[in-house]
Design an enzyme around this catalytic site. Structure first.
Site, PDB file in Angstrom:
ATOM      1  N   ASP A   1       0.853  -1.189   0.000  1.00 34.82           N
ATOM      2  CA  ASP A   1       0.000   0.000   0.000  1.00 34.82           C
ATOM      3  C   ASP A   1       0.889   1.239   0.000  1.00 34.82           C
ATOM      4  O   ASP A   1       2.112   1.120  -0.190  1.00 34.82           O
ATOM      5  CB  ASP A   1      -0.890  -0.086   1.261  1.00 34.82           C
ATOM      6  CG  ASP A   1      -2.228   0.576   1.059  1.00 34.82           C
ATOM      7  OD1 ASP A   1      -2.333   1.488   0.224  1.00 34.82           O
ATOM      8  OD2 ASP A   1      -3.181   0.194   1.772  1.00 34.82           O
TER       9      ASP A   1
ATOM     10  N   SER B   1      -0.349  -0.958  -4.993  1.00 31.53           N
ATOM     11  CA  SER B   1      -1.365   0.096  -4.912  1.00 31.53           C
ATOM     12  C   SER B   1      -0.922   1.365  -5.640  1.00 31.53           C
ATOM     13  O   SER B   1      -1.659   2.345  -5.717  1.00 31.53           O
ATOM     14  CB  SER B   1      -1.655   0.424  -3.442  1.00 31.53           C
ATOM     15  OG  SER B   1      -2.040  -0.741  -2.751  1.00 31.53           O
TER      16      SER B   1
ATOM     17  N   ASP C   1     -10.585   2.372  -2.876  1.00 27.63           N
ATOM     18  CA  ASP C   1     -10.998   1.172  -2.130  1.00 27.63           C
ATOM     19  C   ASP C   1     -12.488   0.916  -2.286  1.00 27.63           C
ATOM     20  O   ASP C   1     -13.299   1.848  -2.219  1.00 27.63           O
ATOM     21  CB  ASP C   1     -10.762   1.375  -0.625  1.00 27.63           C
ATOM     22  CG  ASP C   1      -9.306   1.257  -0.224  1.00 27.63           C
ATOM     23  OD1 ASP C   1      -8.440   1.137  -1.104  1.00 27.63           O
ATOM     24  OD2 ASP C   1      -9.051   1.305   0.995  1.00 27.63           O
TER      25      ASP C   1
END
Ligand SMILES: *[C@@H]1O[C@H](CO)[C@@H](O)[C@H](O)[C@H]1NC(C)=O
Ligand SMILES: *[C@@H]1O[C@H](CO)[C@@H](O)[C@H](O)[C@H]1NC(C)=O
Ligand SMILES: *[C@@H]1O[C@H](CO)[C@@H](O)[C@H](O)[C@H]1NC(C)=O
Ligand SMILES: *[C@@H]1O[C@H](CO)[C@@H](O)[C@H](O)[C@H]1NC(C)=O
Length: 409
Positions: free
Chosen positions: A157, A190, A219
């Site tokens: 992430d 990500s 998301d």
């Protein structure tokens, strides 16, 4: 054979430089904790649902015992909040000892003993999105640590890495360190989503050289609106996104929320069908211990999974919008025996709609015509339609029809 050579040439611009770790030859399938279980770390207050090794072991048991593993779901993926709040004396990450008493190595052994694979989470930058220690300054050490533990997939992430321009360097560094461990680790990035958010041009050639799957967009949340907005993004960006998808490389519209609190059964079919057409990873984020049979059946639907997992790995496209129905088409299989996934999505949430089309309009033109099998209701199979023969398809409000289209012999 010439047809497959043509296909290889067409895919070659990305295929030649795609990440070569042998993984994600078809969209990965499994389970990922985040959407359903978030950063619930208080095991005193909520022992059943907190982020702990027990949660992942119980999900692994359900995957095996309830048919998901046999259907192809193999990854059990940890998300944020698994770490202790600091690194150890040697700077290594380690799992919170109260919530993960076996350590990640022990959990990986358990997951592997079930014939499944373990995924883990970190972030680029100094902290994870929830403020736990992350990998920015320790990419090499963390890659080695994950490999030592027997990790099979890594999601990296990046919300706390405020200088998003550095991601074009940082993610490829992690790719090199993962490769150097010698352990094949599926890499989920990500990075493109953060570049998109920051208005930085995304270089998908570079992304595909370094990541197996990557998040393009925000998301997913447990709501139908969220599913719709994601589908809308992929439709609008399809000319950019379709060419980069292929074996080893897939765009990731985020988790399946089927069996959670918000989707109706019809909406759940729509998410499953759409993710199959998009050649998207099928990572469920739900509670497999309490899911009801009607949602489980959708997740286990063999015809939908066959479309998702088609070897050619070609991502589908929205090809027509007509009478409130969006029509999506995905080419399946080898070029000389082409079949298709065909999805009708009624975007009107309140009324049944019909649309009349023929296969030629959609891009299939075999002169012998086609047979169509309905993934959700075999009583709706269509035995034969000519390629230029008009046919009327009727779709319930806010729902889908999903067919596999076979050339007639
Ligand atoms: C590392 O990269 C090389 C070259 O792309 C590839 O052949 C090899 O399989 C990779 N190894 C791992 C463990 O990913
Ligand atoms: C966990 O929840 C319990 C019960 O609600 C509460 O007493 C405790 O303070 C919480 N612990 C933490 C670390 O938040
Ligand atoms: C991470 O921490 C290092 C060392 O404290 C610091 O130099 C660096 O600027 C930090 N990076 C970010 C993205 O905050
Ligand atoms: C995108 O990345 C590729 C592969 O690394 C590189 O060859 C190309 O020059 C990059 N494109 C741009 C516009 O930077």
């Amino acid at each position: 054979m010439w047809a497959s050579a043509v296909l290889l040439v067409l895919l070659g611009s990305f295929g030649a430089n795609a990440l070569d770790n042998g993984l994600a030859r078809t969209p990965p399938m499994g389970w990922l904790a985040w959407e359903r279980f978030r950063c619930n770390v208080n095991c005193t207050a909520d022992p059943k649902n907190c982020v702990s090794e027990k949660l992942f072991m119980e999900m692994a048991d359900r995957l095996v015992e309830d048919g998901y593993k046999d259907a192809g779901y193999e990854y059990v993926n940890i998300d944020d909040c698994w770490m202790a709040k600091q690194r150890d004396a040697n700077n290594k990450l380690y799992a919170d000892p109260e919530r993960f008493p076996s350590g990640i190595k022990g959990l990986a052994d358990y997951i592997h003993s079930k014939g499944l694979k373990l995924g883990i989470y970190t972030a680029y930058g100094n902290f994870t999105c929830q403020g736990y220690p992350a990998s920015g300054m320790h990419l090499e050490l963390d890659a080695q640590t994950f490999a030592e533990w027997g990790v099979d997939m890594l999601k990296m992430d990046g919300c706390k890495q405020m200088d998003r321009h550095t991601m074009k360097k940082g993610y490829p560094q992690m790719t090199k360190y993962l490769n150097a461990t010698g352990r094949p680790i599926l890499f989920s990035c990500s990075w493109p989503d953060y570049e998109r958010g920051a208005g930085i041009p995304i270089n998908y050639t570079l992304v595909a050289e370094n990541c197996n799957i990557w998040r393009n967009y925000v998301d997913i949340q447990d709501s139908w609106q969220s599913v719709l907005s994601i589908i809308d993004y992929y439709a609008k960006e399809q000319d950019t996104l379709v060419p980069v998808a292929g074996p080893g490389n897939f765009n990731d519209p985020d988790m399946l929320i089927i069996g959670d609190f918000s989707l109706s059964v019809e909406q759940a079919k729509a998410q499953m069908a759409m993710w199959a057409i998009l050649a998207a990873p099928l990572l469920m984020s739900n509670d497999l211990r309490t899911i009801t049979p009607e949602y489980r059946d959708i997740l286990l639907n063999k015809d939908v999974i066959a479309i998702s997992q088609d070897n050619a790995g070609i991502m589908g496209k929205r090809v027509l919008q007509k009478s409130d129905i969006d029509i999506w088409f995905r080419r399946l299989g080898e070029a000389w025996m082409t079949t298709y996934g065909l999805l009708f999505f009624n975007t009107d949430a309140t009324s049944t709609k019909s649309v009349t089309v023929n296969m030629i309009e959609l891009g299939a033109s075999q002169t012998m015509g086609y047979g169509l099998t309905d993934a959700f209701d075999s009583s709706k199979n269509i035995w034969h339609i000519g390629a230029s023969e008009d046919h009327t398809f009727t779709v319930k409000a806010g729902s889908v029809l999903l067919y596999t289209v076979y050339p007639s012999k």
